[in-house]
Design a protein around this motif. Structure first.
Motif, PDB file in Angstrom:
ATOM      1  N   ARG A 190       0.817  -0.391   0.247  1.00 21.56           N
ATOM      2  CA  ARG A 190      -0.298  -0.382   0.468  1.00 21.56           C
ATOM      3  C   ARG A 190       1.093   1.032  -0.003  1.00 21.56           C
ATOM      4  O   ARG A 190       1.577   1.758   0.348  1.00 21.56           O
ATOM      5  N   PRO A 191       0.442   2.403  -0.768  1.00 19.12           N
ATOM      6  CA  PRO A 191       0.901   3.305  -0.736  1.00 19.12           C
ATOM      7  C   PRO A 191       1.496   3.999   1.246  1.00 19.12           C
ATOM      8  O   PRO A 191       0.005   3.900   1.799  1.00 19.12           O
ATOM      9  N   ILE A 192       2.151   4.864   1.440  1.00 23.41           N
ATOM     10  CA  ILE A 192       1.927   5.398   2.175  1.00 23.41           C
ATOM     11  C   ILE A 192       2.107   6.975   2.506  1.00 23.41           C
ATOM     12  O   ILE A 192       2.842   8.003   2.105  1.00 23.41           O
ATOM     13  N   ARG A 193       1.770   7.442   3.157  1.00 23.64           N
ATOM     14  CA  ARG A 193       2.012   8.987   3.705  1.00 23.64           C
ATOM     15  C   ARG A 193       2.475   9.541   4.909  1.00 23.64           C
ATOM     16  O   ARG A 193       1.849   8.412   5.900  1.00 23.64           O
ATOM     17  N   LEU A 194       3.403   9.961   4.916  1.00 23.29           N
ATOM     18  CA  LEU A 194       3.948  10.236   6.232  1.00 23.29           C
ATOM     19  C   LEU A 194       3.512  11.975   6.710  1.00 23.29           C
ATOM     20  O   LEU A 194       4.014  12.927   5.834  1.00 23.29           O
ATOM     21  N   VAL A 195       3.467  11.761   7.446  1.00 20.91           N
ATOM     22  CA  VAL A 195       2.771  13.465   7.570  1.00 20.91           C
ATOM     23  C   VAL A 195       3.501  13.344   9.234  1.00 20.91           C
ATOM     24  O   VAL A 195       3.790  12.411  10.101  1.00 20.91           O
ATOM     25  N   LEU A 196       4.462  14.782   9.105  1.00 18.12           N
ATOM     26  CA  LEU A 196       4.831  14.931  10.336  1.00 18.12           C
ATOM     27  C   LEU A 196       4.859  16.350  11.094  1.00 18.12           C
ATOM     28  O   LEU A 196       4.321  17.055  10.112  1.00 18.12           O
ATOM     29  N   VAL A 197       4.881  15.794  12.433  1.00 15.48           N
ATOM     30  CA  VAL A 197       4.616  17.222  13.059  1.00 15.48           C
ATOM     31  C   VAL A 197       5.992  17.383  13.993  1.00 15.48           C
ATOM     32  O   VAL A 197       6.838  16.183  14.417  1.00 15.48           O
ATOM     33  N   MET A 231      24.279  25.470   5.394  1.00 17.09           N
ATOM     34  CA  MET A 231      22.874  26.399   5.068  1.00 17.09           C
ATOM     35  C   MET A 231      23.354  28.038   4.773  1.00 17.09           C
ATOM     36  O   MET A 231      23.337  28.786   3.683  1.00 17.09           O
ATOM     37  N   GLY A 232      23.985  28.491   5.394  1.00 15.92           N
ATOM     38  CA  GLY A 232      24.268  30.112   5.732  1.00 15.92           C
ATOM     39  C   GLY A 232      23.587  30.882   4.952  1.00 15.92           C
ATOM     40  O   GLY A 232      22.341  30.558   5.871  1.00 15.92           O
ATOM     41  N   LYS A 233      23.687  31.850   4.001  1.00 14.00           N
ATOM     42  CA  LYS A 233      22.836  32.808   3.343  1.00 14.00           C
ATOM     43  C   LYS A 233      22.365  32.214   2.320  1.00 14.00           C
ATOM     44  O   LYS A 233      21.583  32.844   1.845  1.00 14.00           O
ATOM     45  N   ASP A 234      21.807  31.396   2.488  1.00 14.53           N
ATOM     46  CA  ASP A 234      21.646  30.286   0.663  1.00 14.53           C
ATOM     47  C   ASP A 234      19.911  30.671   0.346  1.00 14.53           C
ATOM     48  O   ASP A 234      19.276  30.583   1.048  1.00 14.53           O
ATOM     49  N   PRO A 235      19.685  31.534  -0.313  1.00 14.98           N
ATOM     50  CA  PRO A 235      18.626  31.642  -0.688  1.00 14.98           C
ATOM     51  C   PRO A 235      17.739  30.620  -1.258  1.00 14.98           C
ATOM     52  O   PRO A 235      16.188  30.745  -1.084  1.00 14.98           O
ATOM     53  N   ALA A 236      18.213  30.114  -1.963  1.00 15.24           N
ATOM     54  CA  ALA A 236      17.776  29.066  -2.213  1.00 15.24           C
ATOM     55  C   ALA A 236      17.344  28.187  -1.062  1.00 15.24           C
ATOM     56  O   ALA A 236      15.846  27.638  -0.996  1.00 15.24           O
ATOM     57  N   LEU A 237      17.026  27.689   0.158  1.00 14.68           N
ATOM     58  CA  LEU A 237      17.323  26.782   0.768  1.00 14.68           C
ATOM     59  C   LEU A 237      16.550  28.043   1.926  1.00 14.68           C
ATOM     60  O   LEU A 237      15.523  27.247   2.328  1.00 14.68           O
ATOM     61  N   LYS A 238      16.877  29.186   2.404  1.00 18.57           N
ATOM     62  CA  LYS A 238      15.328  29.606   2.621  1.00 18.57           C
ATOM     63  C   LYS A 238      13.989  29.317   2.188  1.00 18.57           C
ATOM     64  O   LYS A 238      13.675  29.696   2.766  1.00 18.57           O
ATOM     65  N   ARG A 239      14.252  30.266   1.227  1.00 18.29           N
ATOM     66  CA  ARG A 239      12.683  28.829  -0.042  1.00 18.29           C
ATOM     67  C   ARG A 239      12.502  28.526   0.187  1.00 18.29           C
ATOM     68  O   ARG A 239      11.189  27.327   0.935  1.00 18.29           O
ATOM     69  N   THR A 240      12.808  26.944   0.444  1.00 17.67           N
ATOM     70  CA  THR A 240      12.625  25.376   1.009  1.00 17.67           C
ATOM     71  C   THR A 240      11.861  25.391   1.826  1.00 17.67           C
ATOM     72  O   THR A 240      11.045  25.068   2.526  1.00 17.67           O
ATOM     73  N   LEU A 241      12.913  26.436   2.985  1.00 16.70           N
ATOM     74  CA  LEU A 241      12.156  26.191   4.510  1.00 16.70           C
ATOM     75  C   LEU A 241      11.239  27.009   4.610  1.00 16.70           C
ATOM     76  O   LEU A 241      10.602  26.569   4.975  1.00 16.70           O
ATOM     77  N   GLY A 242      11.461  28.206   4.081  1.00 17.66           N
ATOM     78  CA  GLY A 242      10.118  29.057   3.761  1.00 17.66           C
ATOM     79  C   GLY A 242       8.910  28.399   3.926  1.00 17.66           C
ATOM     80  O   GLY A 242       7.712  28.229   3.970  1.00 17.66           O
ATOM     81  N   THR A 243       8.779  26.958   2.393  1.00 18.25           N
ATOM     82  CA  THR A 243       7.264  26.693   1.706  1.00 18.25           C
ATOM     83  C   THR A 243       7.359  25.244   2.743  1.00 18.25           C
ATOM     84  O   THR A 243       6.090  25.327   3.171  1.00 18.25           O
ATOM     85  N   GLY A 244       8.288  24.762   3.524  1.00 16.71           N
ATOM     86  CA  GLY A 244       8.192  23.392   4.391  1.00 16.71           C
ATOM     87  C   GLY A 244       7.508  24.085   5.748  1.00 16.71           C
ATOM     88  O   GLY A 244       6.637  23.668   6.058  1.00 16.71           O
ATOM     89  N   ILE A 245       7.848  25.506   6.049  1.00 18.92           N
ATOM     90  CA  ILE A 245       8.035  25.608   7.435  1.00 18.92           C
ATOM     91  C   ILE A 245       5.954  25.753   7.794  1.00 18.92           C
ATOM     92  O   ILE A 245       5.364  25.528   9.056  1.00 18.92           O
ATOM     93  N   PHE A 246       5.163  26.265   6.551  1.00 13.11           N
ATOM     94  CA  PHE A 246       4.219  26.508   7.168  1.00 13.11           C
ATOM     95  C   PHE A 246       3.473  25.339   6.321  1.00 13.11           C
ATOM     96  O   PHE A 246       2.489  25.161   7.201  1.00 13.11           O
ATOM     97  N   LYS A 247       3.304  24.547   6.326  1.00 18.57           N
ATOM     98  CA  LYS A 247       2.867  23.164   6.224  1.00 18.57           C
ATOM     99  C   LYS A 247       3.170  21.857   7.513  1.00 18.57           C
ATOM    100  O   LYS A 247       2.444  21.253   7.759  1.00 18.57           O
ATOM    101  N   MET A 248       4.859  22.347   7.721  1.00 14.94           N
ATOM    102  CA  MET A 248       4.528  21.769   9.139  1.00 14.94           C
ATOM    103  C   MET A 248       4.100  23.066  10.287  1.00 14.94           C
ATOM    104  O   MET A 248       3.249  21.391  11.606  1.00 14.94           O
ATOM    105  N   GLU A 249       3.810  23.427  10.189  1.00 17.63           N
ATOM    106  CA  GLU A 249       3.017  24.167  11.025  1.00 17.63           C
ATOM    107  C   GLU A 249       1.823  24.316  11.015  1.00 17.63           C
ATOM    108  O   GLU A 249       0.463  23.657  11.733  1.00 17.63           O
ATOM    109  N   ASN A 250       0.792  24.009   9.781  1.00 18.14           N
ATOM    110  CA  ASN A 250      -0.429  23.480   9.556  1.00 18.14           C
ATOM    111  C   ASN A 250      -0.645  22.024  10.687  1.00 18.14           C
ATOM    112  O   ASN A 250      -1.598  22.066  10.836  1.00 18.14           O
ATOM    113  N   ASN A 251      -0.036  21.197  10.128  1.00 24.35           N
ATOM    114  CA  ASN A 251       0.425  19.815  10.445  1.00 24.35           C
ATOM    115  C   ASN A 251      -0.006  20.242  12.349  1.00 24.35           C
ATOM    116  O   ASN A 251      -0.715  19.051  13.306  1.00 24.35           O
ATOM    117  N   SER A 252       1.402  20.546  12.797  1.00 28.03           N
ATOM    118  CA  SER A 252       1.677  20.934  14.568  1.00 28.03           C
ATOM    119  C   SER A 252       0.240  21.288  14.749  1.00 28.03           C
ATOM    120  O   SER A 252       0.371  21.160  16.147  1.00 28.03           O
TER     121      SER A 252
END
Length: 321
Positions: free
Chosen positions: A205-212, A259-280
């Protein structure tokens, strides 16, 4: 569960990196959301309740439902303090029946009326400062109060997930916090066993990993947010989950120097943090205190099931058609 905003209070390079993220600055604290919700029980026969909140046909009309949508057995279960003066809020529990859910589905709806009870407000109530729909948090909070088991109050089908492909059946949902060693180990064991079964030719079966996040491990919270960001940007979130679960703080991509000040990493983090906040936030409002949790089901209907304790039980669950 505490919300992601707690991360920015931590000291250290990862905390500094996340504090400098635009996403982190707009993240609201789930604990504050819970504290701001004031819902009190009310007798469904209370004369102060407008009659039209007990009328199935009028509720259906007010909700703007489709022709095949029915509302049955509406019951006012909570009085809610509105976010601003002049309104009275009510939470209605009802059974909805539709083509997607012909057997019926328990739902909660939040309504507001003026003091005269002549006018009704239906729909979203957005807190622009917190960037949240107040009614959604109220619905989740009351669902947690009404549930006899916190796991039953959670609606994982509404939560963000990282998906593992399967070949048969409906997906299993695995809710977990990678900030805990037990969470990382159980996630690795599940994913490895799933891959082993698939390698033998068995249908899985497929698995949905829901991270909180419990908010007490900034590295883990950052890692889970990065995994969600990568899932959106490149479909590689699962690789991040596995690497972090194996290496924890030694994961190379999570080191401050990389990680430093890489803008691409910041965008990735910004995208993911909203999803994490909703789950948590959902986990907090449902009062979840034990993880991991397992759910099965599809089409908007999920059922919490006991966590398997043996390999045979896991195999039966993962290969169930």
């Amino acid at each position: 569960m505490a919300c992601l905003a707690t991360i920015s209070a931590h000291a250290g390079a990862i905390g500094d990196f996340m504090k400098s993220s635009k996403a982190s600055s707009s993240s609201s604290a789930a604990a504050d959301e819970k504290a701001s919700i004031k819902a009190t029980p009310i007798d469904p026969k209370n004369k102060e309740i407008p009659d039209w909140l007990r009328d199935s046909d009028r509720l259906k009309s007010m909700l703007g439902a489709e022709a095949d949508f029915k509302v049955e057995n509406p019951k006012v279960v909570r009085r809610v303090e509105a976010p601003f003066p002049g309104l009275e809020g009510y939470v209605v529990e009802a059974t909805t029946i539709s083509e997607a859910n012909p057997e019926g589905k328990q739902e909660l709806f939040v309504f507001y009326t003026d003091k005269s009870k002549r006018y009704l407000m239906v729909g979203m109530m957005i807190d622009m400062k917190a960037n949240r729909d107040v009614n959604v948090d109220v619905e989740r909070y009351v669902r947690g109060e009404l549930a006899d088991n916190p796991a039953k109050a959670l609606r994982p089908q509404d939560m963000n997930s990282i998906n593992v492909a399967g070949t048969i059946g409906s997906p299993l949902t695995f809710v977990v916090d990678l900030g805990k060693q037990a969470g990382r180990e159980s996630t690795l064991n599940l994913l490895r066993f799933h891959q082993t079964l698939k390698g033998t030719g068995a249908g899985v079966r497929p698995i949905r990993l829901v991270l909180v996040s419990a908010g007490d491990d900034e590295f883990a919270t950052a890692a889970m947010a990065m995994a969600y960001g990568d899932e959106v940007n490149s479909g590689t979130g699962l690789a991040k989950v596995i690497d972090f679960s194996e290496k924890y703080r030694d994961a190379r991509w999570l080191q401050p120097s990389s990680m430093g000040k890489d803008p691409a990493l910041k965008r990735t983090l910004g995208t993911g943090i909203f999803k994490m906040e909703n789950n948590s936030t959902q986990a907090l409002l449902a009062r979840i205190d034990t993880l991991p949790l397992v759910y099965e089901g599809a089409n908007g209907r999920t059922l919490n099931i006991p966590l398997p304790s043996t390999q045979a039980q896991w195999k039966a669950l993962l290969t169930k058609k």
